[in-house]
Design a protein around this motif. Structure first.
Motif, PDB file in Angstrom:
ATOM      1  N   LEU A  24      48.881  38.656  46.260  1.00 40.80           N
ATOM      2  CA  LEU A  24      48.961  38.059  47.591  1.00 40.80           C
ATOM      3  C   LEU A  24      49.092  39.128  48.675  1.00 40.80           C
ATOM      4  CD1 LEU A  24      51.329  35.126  46.662  1.00 40.80           C
ATOM      5  CD2 LEU A  24      48.996  34.862  47.535  1.00 40.80           C
ATOM      6  N   THR A  25      49.836  40.183  48.382  1.00 42.35           N
ATOM      7  CA  THR A  25      49.969  41.277  49.345  1.00 42.35           C
ATOM      8  C   THR A  25      48.603  41.907  49.620  1.00 42.35           C
ATOM      9  OG1 THR A  25      52.240  41.742  48.658  1.00 42.35           O
ATOM     10  CG2 THR A  25      51.069  43.504  49.795  1.00 42.35           C
ATOM     11  N   GLY A  26      47.801  42.065  48.567  1.00 44.00           N
ATOM     12  CA  GLY A  26      46.456  42.589  48.747  1.00 44.00           C
ATOM     13  C   GLY A  26      45.584  41.664  49.571  1.00 44.00           C
ATOM     14  N   LEU A  27      45.742  40.353  49.367  1.00 41.42           N
ATOM     15  CA  LEU A  27      44.961  39.383  50.140  1.00 41.42           C
ATOM     16  C   LEU A  27      45.361  39.411  51.611  1.00 41.42           C
ATOM     17  CD1 LEU A  27      44.937  36.337  47.676  1.00 41.42           C
ATOM     18  CD2 LEU A  27      43.042  37.890  48.197  1.00 41.42           C
ATOM     19  N   VAL A  28      46.667  39.506  51.878  1.00 39.20           N
ATOM     20  CA  VAL A  28      47.125  39.600  53.262  1.00 39.20           C
ATOM     21  C   VAL A  28      46.543  40.847  53.925  1.00 39.20           C
ATOM     22  CG1 VAL A  28      49.142  39.991  54.740  1.00 39.20           C
ATOM     23  CG2 VAL A  28      49.237  38.267  52.945  1.00 39.20           C
ATOM     24  N   GLY A  30      43.891  42.274  53.210  1.00 39.61           N
ATOM     25  CA  GLY A  30      42.457  42.092  53.381  1.00 39.61           C
ATOM     26  C   GLY A  30      42.090  41.030  54.402  1.00 39.61           C
ATOM     27  N   GLY A  31      43.080  40.401  55.022  1.00 41.40           N
ATOM     28  CA  GLY A  31      42.807  39.437  56.072  1.00 41.40           C
ATOM     29  C   GLY A  31      42.619  37.999  55.620  1.00 41.40           C
ATOM     30  N   ARG A  32      42.894  37.713  54.332  1.00 39.95           N
ATOM     31  CA  ARG A  32      42.743  36.338  53.851  1.00 39.95           C
ATOM     32  C   ARG A  32      43.879  35.470  54.360  1.00 39.95           C
ATOM     33  NH1 ARG A  32      39.826  35.290  49.122  1.00 39.95           N
ATOM     34  NH2 ARG A  32      40.633  33.170  49.323  1.00 39.95           N
ATOM     35  N   SER A  33      43.578  34.217  54.696  1.00 37.14           N
ATOM     36  CA  SER A  33      44.598  33.287  55.164  1.00 37.14           C
ATOM     37  C   SER A  33      44.962  32.248  54.113  1.00 37.14           C
ATOM     38  CB  SER A  33      44.144  32.591  56.446  1.00 37.14           C
ATOM     39  OG  SER A  33      42.921  31.892  56.222  1.00 37.14           O
ATOM     40  N   THR A  34      44.005  31.831  53.290  1.00 35.18           N
ATOM     41  CA  THR A  34      44.279  30.856  52.235  1.00 35.18           C
ATOM     42  C   THR A  34      43.622  31.324  50.937  1.00 35.18           C
ATOM     43  OG1 THR A  34      42.314  29.523  52.754  1.00 35.18           O
ATOM     44  CG2 THR A  34      44.390  28.928  53.859  1.00 35.18           C
ATOM     45  N   VAL A  35      44.133  30.782  49.820  1.00 34.45           N
ATOM     46  CA  VAL A  35      43.580  31.102  48.508  1.00 34.45           C
ATOM     47  C   VAL A  35      43.772  29.883  47.612  1.00 34.45           C
ATOM     48  CG1 VAL A  35      45.750  32.114  47.656  1.00 34.45           C
ATOM     49  CG2 VAL A  35      43.581  32.773  46.606  1.00 34.45           C
ATOM     50  N   SER A  36      42.791  29.581  46.791  1.00 34.59           N
ATOM     51  CA  SER A  36      42.918  28.463  45.864  1.00 34.59           C
ATOM     52  C   SER A  36      43.719  28.885  44.648  1.00 34.59           C
ATOM     53  CB  SER A  36      41.530  27.983  45.428  1.00 34.59           C
ATOM     54  OG  SER A  36      40.912  28.955  44.591  1.00 34.59           O
ATOM     55  N   SER A  37      44.210  27.882  43.912  1.00 32.18           N
ATOM     56  CA  SER A  37      44.969  28.197  42.701  1.00 32.18           C
ATOM     57  C   SER A  37      44.066  28.890  41.686  1.00 32.18           C
ATOM     58  CB  SER A  37      45.571  26.927  42.102  1.00 32.18           C
ATOM     59  OG  SER A  37      44.555  25.988  41.776  1.00 32.18           O
ATOM     60  N   GLY A  38      42.791  28.494  41.635  1.00 25.59           N
ATOM     61  CA  GLY A  38      41.872  29.131  40.701  1.00 25.59           C
ATOM     62  C   GLY A  38      41.651  30.594  41.023  1.00 25.59           C
ATOM     63  N   GLU A  39      41.474  30.901  42.313  1.00 25.64           N
ATOM     64  CA  GLU A  39      41.275  32.298  42.724  1.00 25.64           C
ATOM     65  C   GLU A  39      42.506  33.138  42.433  1.00 25.64           C
ATOM     66  OE1 GLU A  39      38.578  32.719  46.575  1.00 25.64           O
ATOM     67  OE2 GLU A  39      40.135  31.199  46.853  1.00 25.64           O
ATOM     68  N   VAL A  63      48.640  22.974  49.361  1.00 25.19           N
ATOM     69  CA  VAL A  63      48.121  21.730  49.925  1.00 25.19           C
ATOM     70  C   VAL A  63      46.860  21.361  49.156  1.00 25.19           C
ATOM     71  CG1 VAL A  63      47.184  20.615  51.974  1.00 25.19           C
ATOM     72  CG2 VAL A  63      49.040  22.293  52.201  1.00 25.19           C
ATOM     73  N   ARG A  64      46.836  20.139  48.600  1.00 23.92           N
ATOM     74  CA  ARG A  64      45.691  19.702  47.807  1.00 23.92           C
ATOM     75  C   ARG A  64      44.405  19.800  48.642  1.00 23.92           C
ATOM     76  NH1 ARG A  64      45.335  16.860  43.173  1.00 23.92           N
ATOM     77  NH2 ARG A  64      47.577  16.413  43.234  1.00 23.92           N
ATOM     78  N   GLY A  65      43.405  20.422  48.057  1.00 24.08           N
ATOM     79  CA  GLY A  65      42.125  20.568  48.724  1.00 24.08           C
ATOM     80  C   GLY A  65      42.038  21.783  49.632  1.00 24.08           C
ATOM     81  N   VAL A  66      43.169  22.397  49.899  1.00 24.00           N
ATOM     82  CA  VAL A  66      43.194  23.575  50.777  1.00 24.00           C
ATOM     83  C   VAL A  66      43.609  24.821  50.011  1.00 24.00           C
ATOM     84  CG1 VAL A  66      44.250  24.619  52.832  1.00 24.00           C
ATOM     85  CG2 VAL A  66      43.687  22.170  52.804  1.00 24.00           C
ATOM     86  N   GLY A  67      44.617  24.672  49.164  1.00 19.53           N
ATOM     87  CA  GLY A  67      45.125  25.812  48.415  1.00 19.53           C
ATOM     88  C   GLY A  67      46.450  26.290  48.982  1.00 19.53           C
ATOM     89  N   TYR A  68      46.670  27.577  48.894  1.00 25.42           N
ATOM     90  CA  TYR A  68      47.926  28.166  49.338  1.00 25.42           C
ATOM     91  C   TYR A  68      47.710  28.991  50.599  1.00 25.42           C
ATOM     92  CZ  TYR A  68      49.240  27.019  44.541  1.00 25.42           C
ATOM     93  OH  TYR A  68      49.471  26.349  43.370  1.00 25.42           O
ATOM     94  N   GLU A  69      48.653  28.879  51.523  1.00 24.08           N
ATOM     95  CA  GLU A  69      48.642  29.750  52.694  1.00 24.08           C
ATOM     96  C   GLU A  69      49.162  31.112  52.225  1.00 24.08           C
ATOM     97  OE1 GLU A  69      50.673  31.444  55.100  1.00 24.08           O
ATOM     98  OE2 GLU A  69      48.721  31.777  56.060  1.00 24.08           O
ATOM     99  N   VAL A  70      48.317  32.126  52.290  1.00 26.28           N
ATOM    100  CA  VAL A  70      48.586  33.407  51.617  1.00 26.28           C
ATOM    101  C   VAL A  70      49.875  34.050  52.114  1.00 26.28           C
ATOM    102  CG1 VAL A  70      47.732  35.751  51.287  1.00 26.28           C
ATOM    103  CG2 VAL A  70      46.159  33.823  51.103  1.00 26.28           C
ATOM    104  N   ARG A  71      50.022  34.191  53.401  1.00 23.59           N
ATOM    105  CA  ARG A  71      51.198  34.888  53.933  1.00 23.59           C
ATOM    106  C   ARG A  71      52.486  34.115  53.637  1.00 23.59           C
ATOM    107  NH1 ARG A  71      51.473  39.033  57.501  1.00 23.59           N
ATOM    108  NH2 ARG A  71      49.237  38.813  57.925  1.00 23.59           N
ATOM    109  N   THR A  72      52.432  32.787  53.764  1.00 23.47           N
ATOM    110  CA  THR A  72      53.620  31.971  53.506  1.00 23.47           C
ATOM    111  C   THR A  72      54.055  32.075  52.050  1.00 23.47           C
ATOM    112  OG1 THR A  72      53.009  30.400  55.244  1.00 23.47           O
ATOM    113  CG2 THR A  72      54.558  29.631  53.563  1.00 23.47           C
TER     114      THR A  72
END
Length: 222
Positions: A24-28, A30-39, A63-72
């Motif tokens: 998640l730190t790497g995603l933050v 890299g500028g990602r805001s959300t990520v799915s559980s699969g990813e 959130v179903r259909g959205v995934g996880y808010e990366v920073r949160t």
């Protein structure tokens, strides 16, 4: 009325949470805001069901259909693991491995600070490693008391690792990471985690040899 007991998270889950935090730190970064559980599961090397079970220990996260808010999610895991505050560490044994660990900048970004480096060899005492000066091992107890270090890292030869463990525990260190190739005995209330690189390499060698065996031979061994 009694206070509720804190939620206990299994040790294996804690280890995976640390991996999720790294991803998640790497995603933050890299500028990602959300990520799915699969990813997130794929990046961490686990299956999505296992990921969701691990994160259930933290309470509602995605959130179903959205995934996880990366920073949160990163911040929540960081709070659970306690990495949002700095942890003082001491390292005993400044050989090649100890020096490499002391010089690794990644520990600082994850909330771990080496406040004391120690070695018994006069030739190493006084050297600068990772921004700190190596001290004689005789000063170990004083530094632990002064800095309130809670984590000790042992990278000494096997024959002295137990005595170092004993000294760390007596000085008040309650968590020890042992890289020496020997099993340590610690008093109640002191957690010891073993990292034996030779064992890990042997496991990888075995797994690699299993993949190269002919299918018929593997089947006949079952």
């Amino acid at each position: 009325m009694t206070n509720p007991r804190p939620r206990t998270i299994p040790e294996a889950t804690v280890a995976r949470l640390a991996v999720y935090l790294r991803v998640l730190t790497g995603l933050v970064d890299g500028g990602r805001s959300t990520v799915s559980s699969g990813e997130l599961a794929s990046a961490a090397g686990v299956n999505p069901a296992g990921l969701r079970k691990d994160l259930s220990h933290l309470g509602p996260c995605g959130v179903r259909g959205v995934g996880y808010e990366v920073r949160t999610l990163r911040d929540r895991i960081a709070r659970v693991l306690g990495v949002e505050r700095s942890r003082a560490c001491v390292l005993v044994g400044i050989g090649n491995l100890g020096a490499a660990l002391a010089d690794y900048a990644g520990f600082g970004t994850r909330g771990f600070e080496f406040v004391g480096l120690f070695d018994a060899a006069p030739s190493r005492v006084g050297q600068q490693v990772g921004g700190s000066v190596v001290r004689p091992v005789e000063e170990l107890e004083d530094v632990v008391a002064e800095t309130q270090a809670s984590i000790g890292v042992i990278t000494t030869p096997a024959e002295v690792a137990q005595s170092v463990c004993d000294r760390l525990a007596a000085a008040g260190v309650r968590s020890i990471l042992n890289f020496a190739p020997v099993t340590l005995t610690a008093p109640p209330g002191v957690d010891v985690r073993q990292v034996d690189l030779s064992v890990e390499l042997q496991v990888l060698a075995f797994l690699g040899s299993q993949r190269t065996l002919p299918e018929a031979v593997v089947g006949g061994m079952a």
